[in-house]
Design an enzyme around this catalytic site. Structure first.
Site, PDB file in Angstrom:
ATOM      1  N   ASN A 193      24.464 -62.577  43.613  1.00 34.04           N
ATOM      2  CA  ASN A 193      23.905 -62.622  44.959  1.00 34.04           C
ATOM      3  C   ASN A 193      22.498 -62.027  44.918  1.00 34.04           C
ATOM      4  O   ASN A 193      22.007 -61.621  43.867  1.00 34.04           O
ATOM      5  CB  ASN A 193      24.809 -61.909  45.972  1.00 34.04           C
ATOM      6  CG  ASN A 193      25.009 -60.432  45.659  1.00 34.04           C
ATOM      7  OD1 ASN A 193      24.123 -59.760  45.116  1.00 34.04           O
ATOM      8  ND2 ASN A 193      26.185 -59.904  45.993  1.00 34.04           N
ATOM      9  N   ARG A 194      21.854 -61.969  46.051  1.00 32.90           N
ATOM     10  CA  ARG A 194      20.458 -61.544  46.092  1.00 32.90           C
ATOM     11  C   ARG A 194      20.279 -60.124  45.537  1.00 32.90           C
ATOM     12  O   ARG A 194      19.371 -59.870  44.742  1.00 32.90           O
ATOM     13  CB  ARG A 194      19.951 -61.626  47.536  1.00 32.90           C
ATOM     14  CG  ARG A 194      18.481 -61.293  47.715  1.00 32.90           C
ATOM     15  CD  ARG A 194      17.960 -61.826  49.040  1.00 32.90           C
ATOM     16  NE  ARG A 194      18.856 -61.521  50.160  1.00 32.90           N
ATOM     17  CZ  ARG A 194      18.772 -62.091  51.360  1.00 32.90           C
ATOM     18  NH1 ARG A 194      17.854 -63.007  51.589  1.00 32.90           N
ATOM     19  NH2 ARG A 194      19.609 -61.759  52.320  1.00 32.90           N
ATOM     20  N   ALA A 195      21.147 -59.206  45.956  1.00 35.55           N
ATOM     21  CA  ALA A 195      21.031 -57.820  45.494  1.00 35.55           C
ATOM     22  C   ALA A 195      21.323 -57.712  44.000  1.00 35.55           C
ATOM     23  O   ALA A 195      20.642 -56.972  43.277  1.00 35.55           O
ATOM     24  CB  ALA A 195      21.974 -56.917  46.291  1.00 35.55           C
ATOM     25  N   GLU A 196      22.349 -58.425  43.530  1.00 35.42           N
ATOM     26  CA  GLU A 196      22.700 -58.388  42.111  1.00 35.42           C
ATOM     27  C   GLU A 196      21.589 -58.971  41.243  1.00 35.42           C
ATOM     28  O   GLU A 196      21.289 -58.444  40.167  1.00 35.42           O
ATOM     29  CB  GLU A 196      24.011 -59.155  41.889  1.00 35.42           C
ATOM     30  CG  GLU A 196      25.226 -58.476  42.487  1.00 35.42           C
ATOM     31  CD  GLU A 196      26.444 -59.376  42.534  1.00 35.42           C
ATOM     32  OE1 GLU A 196      27.565 -58.846  42.661  1.00 35.42           O
ATOM     33  OE2 GLU A 196      26.276 -60.619  42.464  1.00 35.42           O
ATOM     34  N   ASP A 261      33.344 -65.092  45.986  1.00 32.06           N
ATOM     35  CA  ASP A 261      34.531 -65.638  45.321  1.00 32.06           C
ATOM     36  C   ASP A 261      34.706 -67.111  45.661  1.00 32.06           C
ATOM     37  O   ASP A 261      35.022 -67.936  44.798  1.00 32.06           O
ATOM     38  CB  ASP A 261      35.790 -64.879  45.767  1.00 32.06           C
ATOM     39  CG  ASP A 261      35.787 -63.422  45.348  1.00 32.06           C
ATOM     40  OD1 ASP A 261      34.971 -63.057  44.478  1.00 32.06           O
ATOM     41  OD2 ASP A 261      36.597 -62.655  45.888  1.00 32.06           O
TER      42      ASP A 261
END
Length: 309
Positions: A193-196, A261
């Site tokens: 995701n964006r943060a990851e 998921d």
């Protein structure tokens, strides 16, 4: 894509499973002991979480889905094993004496979380070696491998898992965790995701820099593709060709937990059914738009994705 095609997909899900336990309560007063709400629990509900929720999402789309993981022989582990057995998922889970099953306990009032309490422990080396043996046996029975990493230790041997799958020419999709993605080298696709993505590849501003960082990550790790899920900004797929950007389709965002998921499970099923990666991303984006309108970890059905007109 039709239901018969989806049913032909054989997806092996490996990773960290957990039990999502919900206590639904009513809050009508503040405790006299401390300035905290008093939650009167009215209903309890257990759901499959982590890699188990990924597998449930794949199975809900009609794919032949196997879940390979380990849990403890405690109450949470037995409950999780029972939920998997009662689902369309083919279970390859092992219960381990002395291991504490990962559980997330959420206290909810009026559809809002009041608190979440986590319980967990990591599997030991011997258990993980047994898991690798079973993984090698399962590979030949499946078309797509999906590695769901929640940082709980179940994918300690992920590098070897990727090697074995590549030797068989199998696509491997990874839902990554942490700052160092070098352990996922050689995967077909990763879905941060964006943060990851920012944690692993660095901060970015603007679409040009996002593409630059995604292409650099893809090249350095020998990945075929990087899919960055961007919440209200949709998704961006980066391959050797031009990037594909798809807009978010959520009509109402109720709960984003488990949306990742749903995305990776949908991608795996679509690829296993013979879809192109671009089409798989578009369908996965539609699935994410549906699941965020539901409370807690949830799944999407073919009827929701392709409603009859």
């Amino acid at each position: 894509m039709n239901v018969d095609q989806l049913a032909k997909a054989r997806v092996l899900v490996v990773g960290d499973v957990m039990l999502d336990r919900y206590w639904f309560s009513a809050v009508e007063r503040i405790s006299p002991e401390a300035p905290v709400p008093v939650a009167l629990v009215q209903r309890e509900e257990d759901r499959m979480g982590g890699a188990a929720n990924v597998a449930l999402n794949a199975a809900a789309l009609g794919a032949q889905t196997t879940l390979l993981s380990v849990v403890g022989s405690d109450d949470a582990g037995r409950r999780l094993a029972h939920l998997v057995t009662d689902s369309p998922i083919r279970s390859a889970m092992r219960q381990v004496v002395g291991m504490q099953t990962t559980m997330k306990l959420r206290v909810v009032s009026r559809q809002q979380q009041l608190i979440r309490m986590d319980f967990e422990s990591k599997p030991d080396h011997e258990v993980l070696l047994d898991l690798m043996d079973r993984y090698a046996q399962e590979l030949d029975l499946h078309d797509v491998v999906l590695l769901s990493d929640y940082g709980k230790g179940g994918l300690t041997h992920v590098t070897r898992m990727l090697e074995l799958a590549r030797l068989r020419g199998m696509p491997v999709l990874v839902d990554p965790k942490g700052r160092d993605y070098s352990r996922y080298r050689g995967a077909t696709l990763i879905t941060p995701n964006r943060a990851e993505f920012t944690l692993a590849a660095g901060d970015w501003s603007g679409e040009a820099e996002l593409r630059q960082r995604a292409d650099a990550l893809r090249a350095s790790l020998d990945l075929q593709a990087v899919l960055v899920t961007r919440a209200e900004d949709g998704m961006s797929l980066f391959t050797a060709g031009e990037p594909l950007h798809v807009k978010a389709e959520a009509k109402e965002v109720f709960d984003v937990s488990g949306a990742g998921d749903t995305v990776i499970a949908t991608l795996a099923v679509m690829l296993g059914a013979g879809s192109s990666l671009a089409d798989a991303v578009r369908v996965a984006n539609r699935a994410a738009g549906i699941v965020v309108g539901k409370l807690g970890t949830a799944s999407v059905t073919p009827a929701e994705l392709w409603p009859q007109t």
